[in-house]
Design a protein around this motif. Structure first.
Motif, PDB file in Angstrom:
ATOM      1  N   ARG A 122    -117.374 142.058  -0.899  1.00 19.47           N
ATOM      2  CA  ARG A 122    -118.342 140.990  -0.629  1.00 19.47           C
ATOM      3  C   ARG A 122    -118.045 139.815  -1.572  1.00 19.47           C
ATOM      4  O   ARG A 122    -117.958 139.997  -2.793  1.00 19.47           O
ATOM      5  CB  ARG A 122    -119.780 141.472  -0.833  1.00 19.47           C
ATOM      6  N   GLU A 123    -117.938 138.644  -1.019  1.00 15.66           N
ATOM      7  CA  GLU A 123    -117.581 137.455  -1.788  1.00 15.66           C
ATOM      8  C   GLU A 123    -118.578 137.156  -2.912  1.00 15.66           C
ATOM      9  O   GLU A 123    -118.235 136.488  -3.893  1.00 15.66           O
ATOM     10  CB  GLU A 123    -117.507 136.233  -0.851  1.00 15.66           C
ATOM     11  N   PHE A 132    -121.469 142.117  -9.721  1.00 15.55           N
ATOM     12  CA  PHE A 132    -120.462 143.178  -9.629  1.00 15.55           C
ATOM     13  C   PHE A 132    -121.012 144.502 -10.145  1.00 15.55           C
ATOM     14  O   PHE A 132    -120.818 145.558  -9.526  1.00 15.55           O
ATOM     15  CB  PHE A 132    -119.206 142.792 -10.414  1.00 15.55           C
ATOM     16  N   ASN A 133    -121.705 144.451 -11.280  1.00 17.55           N
ATOM     17  CA  ASN A 133    -122.292 145.681 -11.840  1.00 17.55           C
ATOM     18  C   ASN A 133    -123.227 146.334 -10.836  1.00 17.55           C
ATOM     19  O   ASN A 133    -123.170 147.544 -10.600  1.00 17.55           O
ATOM     20  CB  ASN A 133    -123.059 145.362 -13.123  1.00 17.55           C
ATOM     21  N   PHE A 134    -124.114 145.523 -10.250  1.00 19.60           N
ATOM     22  CA  PHE A 134    -125.073 146.057  -9.280  1.00 19.60           C
ATOM     23  C   PHE A 134    -124.358 146.631  -8.069  1.00 19.60           C
ATOM     24  O   PHE A 134    -124.689 147.731  -7.611  1.00 19.60           O
ATOM     25  CB  PHE A 134    -126.046 144.959  -8.840  1.00 19.60           C
ATOM     26  N   ILE A 135    -123.374 145.919  -7.547  1.00 17.89           N
ATOM     27  CA  ILE A 135    -122.693 146.333  -6.318  1.00 17.89           C
ATOM     28  C   ILE A 135    -121.995 147.675  -6.503  1.00 17.89           C
ATOM     29  O   ILE A 135    -122.102 148.566  -5.651  1.00 17.89           O
ATOM     30  CB  ILE A 135    -121.683 145.261  -5.861  1.00 17.89           C
ATOM     31  N   ILE A 136    -121.278 147.865  -7.605  1.00 14.85           N
ATOM     32  CA  ILE A 136    -120.523 149.105  -7.768  1.00 14.85           C
ATOM     33  C   ILE A 136    -121.455 150.292  -7.981  1.00 14.85           C
ATOM     34  O   ILE A 136    -121.203 151.400  -7.501  1.00 14.85           O
ATOM     35  CB  ILE A 136    -119.470 148.984  -8.903  1.00 14.85           C
ATOM     36  N   ILE A 137    -122.584 150.074  -8.671  1.00 15.79           N
ATOM     37  CA  ILE A 137    -123.560 151.158  -8.851  1.00 15.79           C
ATOM     38  C   ILE A 137    -124.280 151.441  -7.533  1.00 15.79           C
ATOM     39  O   ILE A 137    -124.488 152.595  -7.152  1.00 15.79           O
ATOM     40  CB  ILE A 137    -124.572 150.802  -9.964  1.00 15.79           C
ATOM     41  N   VAL A 256    -112.943 139.692  -5.120  1.00 14.62           N
ATOM     42  CA  VAL A 256    -112.731 140.633  -4.015  1.00 14.62           C
ATOM     43  C   VAL A 256    -111.247 140.873  -3.770  1.00 14.62           C
ATOM     44  O   VAL A 256    -110.871 141.897  -3.197  1.00 14.62           O
ATOM     45  CB  VAL A 256    -113.403 140.131  -2.719  1.00 14.62           C
ATOM     46  N   GLU A 257    -110.396 139.942  -4.204  1.00 13.78           N
ATOM     47  CA  GLU A 257    -108.952 140.114  -3.989  1.00 13.78           C
ATOM     48  C   GLU A 257    -108.437 141.364  -4.685  1.00 13.78           C
ATOM     49  O   GLU A 257    -107.471 141.979  -4.236  1.00 13.78           O
ATOM     50  CB  GLU A 257    -108.199 138.876  -4.496  1.00 13.78           C
TER      51      GLU A 257
END
Length: 489
Positions: A122-123, A132-137, A256-257
């Motif tokens: 997600r961009e 990023f922290n929230f997304i991976i958790i 995201v790359e």
């Protein structure tokens, strides 16, 4: 789910001592003079339960659970056929077995890798460390919620995180490393309780249904869990940014790359069928909760329940052939995903929870008499707050699934005394009990994180585990109680 860490590396002498102590508790406690109002048979049943708690904490789950089943016959609680019917023949035990097969098939198909890739591409994560922290958790939470067992998901998401940490130059001992490795663990254990069909969540749900003599509402359960887990992970992410404040300057370069470099191939036909089956399973299981049971299809689904839906999909998996092969290799999936020690433990938990609450045992009356000063005589909200603090604290030192079974009769008594919903009480405590991280005994997965010496120091687990424990209590008291009242009030 692995065996408790306490059994790893035990000497033969230690294992023998643990077994002897367990046997003494199981058969010796019942020989003691009855403690009013517990009856002689109640003492024998209570002794078996206490022995199970000890052995489940310090010995192998499988043989100790089988021993407990036989012990109920030996002490005269019920004949063997009846005990087997109450344990292995219990609908909850059967659901555990076939849900492990169904979700194991889904997990084995590899579609969870595509879900993880979707989250991480997600961009919105570009140049935003907190996001990023929230997304991976949160991705870990979603994948764990959709899996048969969380251990493969935890290992998979840790591997993704390790790759990022290494590339950015983080190592063991860095605050950001510890915070994120433990954060991914939080996502996994949050997903563990997300659905009432598998693992320790089903074990406690089964104890609730045994005590309440009613089926739990799946839609309400999953809605509550989704809201609370999302809030919990969001709150932890905010703690990282505003309270822990590790050095995240290097994370600002993540994009995201990084996750698009090794592109996954398009989903094949087998994976697409499995993805459709997963969606279909949740639709069929939840339909009786939202549509009138007078509709023929809905009435049939209500009659067969989640277990029947599981059996139906497994039959379809085995009957469907793709490229000349069955969609599901039953023997292979059973060998990989049926966690026998947990399945046998749940079988034992079902029969012992029924025995503990049987009329004539006096155990329920004992609980009321001695816990009333602490849990009785309060408003429903105050009772829930005390119960959350008490139960969540205890489970940091004892297996969360076992404690859930133990607490369930007590929760029924005092929630009804306070004029509240027993179902709402049970649901909020099921999720709160899964915030189990402080010691290896808290849950088998807590034992697993203590074994991650490559990336974590034990002092970091205690430090940030304590923060998660305190955050969990605060979230479930401040947000969980109002939410439970909205859903179950």
């Amino acid at each position: 789910m692995a065996a408790p860490a306490q059994t790893a590396g035990q000497s033969p002498l230690t294992r023998a001592v643990v077994a002897i102590i367990g046997l003494l508790i199981i058969f010796g406690f019942g020989a003691l003079p009855p403690i009013e109002p517990i009856t002689p048979m109640g003492m024998k049943v209570l002794g078996i339960f206490l022995g199970m708690i000890f052995l489940w904490s310090f010995a192998d789950l499988l043989w100790s659970s089988l021993l407990g089943i036989i012990a109920l016959v030996i002490v005269g609680y019920a004949p063997l056929p009846r005990v087997l019917q109450m344990s292995f023949g219990n609908p909850v035990s059967c659901l555990v077995l076939f849900a492990l097969l169904f979700f194991g098939q889904i997990q084995d198909s590899g579609i969870t890798r595509y879900m993880a890739r979707w989250f991480l591409t997600r961009e919105i994560i570009n140049g935003r460390p907190a996001v990023f922290n929230f997304i991976i958790i949160y991705a870990t939470y979603v994948l764990a919620a959709l899996s048969a067992t969380i251990l493969p998901v935890l290992i998979f998401m840790w591997a993704i995180l390790y790759d990022v940490l290494k590339e950015l130059g983080y190592k063991k001992g860095d605050r950001y490393t510890a915070i994120m490795v433990i954060g991914v663990f939080l996502g996994a254990i949050s997903g563990q309780a997300a659905k009432p069909f598998t693992g320790s969540a089903l074990m406690i749900v089964g104890a609730y249904e045994q005590v309440a003599q009613a089926q739990i509402g799946y839609l309400q359960y999953m809605l509550f869990g989704f809201c609370m887990s999302t809030l919990m992970i969001l709150a932890y992410s905010l703690l990282i940014k505003f309270v822990f404040r590790p050095d995240m300057s290097r994370v600002a370069n993540i994009s995201v790359e990084h996750f698009k470099r090794d592109a996954l191939p398009p989903m094949n036909l087998r994976q697409k069928i499995n993805a459709a089956a997963l969606a279909g399973f949740f639709v069929l299981v939840l339909m009786p909760s939202v549509l009138p049971k007078t509709l023929p299809v809905v009435g049939t689904l209500a009659k067969i329940g989640p277990l029947g839906v599981c059996l139906l999909f497994i039959a379809l998996f085995c009957a469907t052939r793709v490229d000349g092969k069955p969609l599901m290799n039953f023997k292979e999936i059973a060998g990989k995903y049926i966690v026998w020690n947990v399945y046998i433990l749940i079988c034992m938990a079902m029969v012992i929870s029924a025995a503990m609450t049987t009329k004539g045992m006096g155990i329920t009356e004992f609980i009321v008499r001695y816990l009333s000063p602490v849990l009785g005589g309060h408003s429903y909200e105050l009772f829930l707050a005390i119960a959350i603090i008490f139960c969540t604290s205890i489970t940091q030192f004892a297996n969360n699934g076992v404690m859930g079974v133990l607490f369930m009769p007590m929760l029924k008594i005092f929630s009804e005394q306070s004029g509240g919903s027993f179902e709402g009480t049970a649901v909020i405590l099921i999720f709160a009990l899964h915030i189990a991280i402080m010691t290896p005994a808290a849950s088998p997965y807590a034992a697993f994180i203590y074994g991650n010496g490559e990336w974590l120091d034990k002092k970091d687990i205690v430090k940030y585990g304590l923060a998660i424990f305190a955050l969990g209590i605060a979230m479930y008291v401040c947000a969980g109680i109002p939410l439970a009242n909205m859903i179950y009030g």
